[in-house]
Design a protein around this motif. Structure first.
Motif, PDB file in Angstrom:
ATOM      1  N   UNK A   2       0.869  -1.297  -0.196  1.00 41.32           N
ATOM      2  CA  UNK A   2       0.235  -0.001  -0.209  1.00 41.32           C
ATOM      3  C   UNK A   2       0.935   1.247   0.035  1.00 41.32           C
ATOM      4  N   UNK A   3       1.957   1.253   0.369  1.00 43.99           N
ATOM      5  CA  UNK A   3       2.925   2.245   0.542  1.00 43.99           C
ATOM      6  C   UNK A   3       3.781   2.485  -0.707  1.00 43.99           C
ATOM      7  N   UNK A   4       3.757   1.516  -1.651  1.00 48.02           N
ATOM      8  CA  UNK A   4       4.637   1.753  -2.910  1.00 48.02           C
ATOM      9  C   UNK A   4       3.829   2.711  -3.719  1.00 48.02           C
ATOM     10  N   UNK A   5       4.703   3.921  -4.067  1.00 48.52           N
ATOM     11  CA  UNK A   5       4.403   5.178  -4.589  1.00 48.52           C
ATOM     12  C   UNK A   5       3.652   4.922  -6.150  1.00 48.52           C
ATOM     13  N   UNK A   6       4.063   4.081  -6.817  1.00 53.44           N
ATOM     14  CA  UNK A   6       3.447   3.739  -8.203  1.00 53.44           C
ATOM     15  C   UNK A   6       2.790   2.562  -8.170  1.00 53.44           C
ATOM     16  N   UNK A   7       2.040   1.961  -6.909  1.00 54.91           N
ATOM     17  CA  UNK A   7       1.451   0.754  -6.979  1.00 54.91           C
ATOM     18  C   UNK A   7       0.167   0.729  -8.187  1.00 54.91           C
ATOM     19  N   UNK A   8      -0.542   1.995  -8.345  1.00 57.76           N
ATOM     20  CA  UNK A   8      -1.571   1.974  -9.238  1.00 57.76           C
ATOM     21  C   UNK A   8      -1.148   1.759 -10.876  1.00 57.76           C
ATOM     22  N   UNK A   9       0.025   1.830 -10.868  1.00 56.16           N
ATOM     23  CA  UNK A   9       0.744   1.404 -12.279  1.00 56.16           C
ATOM     24  C   UNK A   9       0.396  -0.009 -12.608  1.00 56.16           C
ATOM     25  N   UNK A  10       0.161  -0.807 -11.383  1.00 57.60           N
ATOM     26  CA  UNK A  10       0.116  -2.263 -11.757  1.00 57.60           C
ATOM     27  C   UNK A  10      -1.396  -2.785 -11.586  1.00 57.60           C
ATOM     28  N   UNK A  11      -2.182  -1.641 -11.722  1.00 58.43           N
ATOM     29  CA  UNK A  11      -3.574  -1.725 -11.736  1.00 58.43           C
ATOM     30  C   UNK A  11      -4.174  -2.854 -10.906  1.00 58.43           C
ATOM     31  N   UNK A  12      -4.124  -2.743  -9.313  1.00 56.87           N
ATOM     32  CA  UNK A  12      -4.403  -3.612  -8.499  1.00 56.87           C
ATOM     33  C   UNK A  12      -5.939  -3.893  -8.407  1.00 56.87           C
ATOM     34  N   UNK A  13      -6.324  -4.994  -8.478  1.00 52.21           N
ATOM     35  CA  UNK A  13      -7.649  -5.413  -8.600  1.00 52.21           C
ATOM     36  C   UNK A  13      -8.009  -6.663  -7.119  1.00 52.21           C
ATOM     37  N   UNK A  14      -8.762  -6.117  -6.306  1.00 48.41           N
ATOM     38  CA  UNK A  14      -9.333  -6.866  -5.281  1.00 48.41           C
ATOM     39  C   UNK A  14     -10.105  -8.104  -5.883  1.00 48.41           C
ATOM     40  N   UNK A  15      -9.400  -9.198  -5.410  1.00 49.75           N
ATOM     41  CA  UNK A  15     -10.386 -10.341  -5.672  1.00 49.75           C
ATOM     42  C   UNK A  15     -10.156 -11.540  -4.604  1.00 49.75           C
ATOM     43  N   UNK A  16     -10.605 -12.651  -4.908  1.00 46.64           N
ATOM     44  CA  UNK A  16     -10.693 -13.801  -3.983  1.00 46.64           C
ATOM     45  C   UNK A  16     -10.566 -15.044  -4.904  1.00 46.64           C
ATOM     46  N   UNK A  17      -9.834 -15.906  -4.074  1.00 48.03           N
ATOM     47  CA  UNK A  17      -9.501 -17.378  -4.941  1.00 48.03           C
ATOM     48  C   UNK A  17      -9.900 -18.632  -3.775  1.00 48.03           C
ATOM     49  N   UNK A  18     -10.286 -19.326  -4.286  1.00 46.35           N
ATOM     50  CA  UNK A  18     -10.398 -20.801  -3.386  1.00 46.35           C
ATOM     51  C   UNK A  18      -9.141 -21.524  -3.638  1.00 46.35           C
ATOM     52  N   UNK A  19      -8.095 -21.559  -2.484  1.00 50.99           N
ATOM     53  CA  UNK A  19      -6.807 -22.167  -2.694  1.00 50.99           C
ATOM     54  C   UNK A  19      -6.863 -23.614  -2.054  1.00 50.99           C
ATOM     55  N   UNK A  20      -6.563 -24.560  -2.846  1.00 49.20           N
ATOM     56  CA  UNK A  20      -6.536 -25.938  -2.279  1.00 49.20           C
ATOM     57  C   UNK A  20      -5.757 -26.188  -1.052  1.00 49.20           C
ATOM     58  N   UNK A  21      -6.515 -26.662  -0.065  1.00 51.00           N
ATOM     59  CA  UNK A  21      -5.874 -27.022   1.176  1.00 51.00           C
ATOM     60  C   UNK A  21      -5.499 -25.613   2.002  1.00 51.00           C
ATOM     61  N   UNK A  22      -6.072 -24.388   1.679  1.00 57.75           N
ATOM     62  CA  UNK A  22      -5.845 -23.154   2.532  1.00 57.75           C
ATOM     63  C   UNK A  22      -6.956 -22.803   2.974  1.00 57.75           C
ATOM     64  N   UNK A  23      -7.228 -22.446   4.243  1.00 58.66           N
ATOM     65  CA  UNK A  23      -8.644 -22.141   4.632  1.00 58.66           C
ATOM     66  C   UNK A  23      -9.789 -22.976   4.419  1.00 58.66           C
ATOM     67  N   UNK A  24      -9.458 -24.481   4.364  1.00 54.03           N
ATOM     68  CA  UNK A  24     -10.588 -25.367   4.246  1.00 54.03           C
ATOM     69  C   UNK A  24     -11.255 -25.008   2.865  1.00 54.03           C
TER      70      UNK A  24
END
Length: 133
Positions: free
Chosen positions: A95-117
């Protein structure tokens, strides 16, 4: 965060340049997807000796691998030159990276096998832009 995201971007660009120069000319069929994918998480890593070699184990490595694989779960966009970062890691380091918007951050979620059930795992998808001639 600043150094890491820029390093990953440089790796992605370096791969693209080398691929175009050395690999693409000798391929009979071009792959549909060309580029690197990365998964990033943060946490405690343990160094252990296994069969005489130092290895590293820990949940962040497992999560990062699962995140890298989960980039392909987005059926709309190409997975090439993308990074999935855990929400916790993003908040702590990116979040403190000055040019982070250059990388077009998009909030998402994924179902990861064997992580968080198998429940949704919050993360952010970042994209690298190729600048090549």
């Amino acid at each position: 965060g600043q150094e890491l995201i820029h390093l990953l971007h440089l790796l992605s660009l370096h791969f693209a340049t080398r691929f175009k120069r050395y690999i693409e000319p000798i391929l009979e069929v071009q792959p549909q997807i060309q580029g690197l994918t990365f998964g990033v998480d943060v946490g405690l890593i343990h160094r252990v000796r296994m069969f005489g070699v130092h290895e590293y184990i820990g949940r962040p490595l497992n999560v990062a691998c699962r995140l890298q694989r989960a980039i392909k779960d987005d059926e709309v966009a190409s997975p090439a030159d993308k990074v999935l970062v855990s929400h916790h890691c993003y908040e702590k380091y990116f979040t403190g990276v000055s040019d982070i918007n250059r990388y077009n951050p998009i909030k998402t979620s994924r179902q990861l096998r064997n992580i968080r059930e198998g429940k949704n795992f919050d993360c952010l998808l970042l994209s690298f832009v190729k600048i090549m001639s």
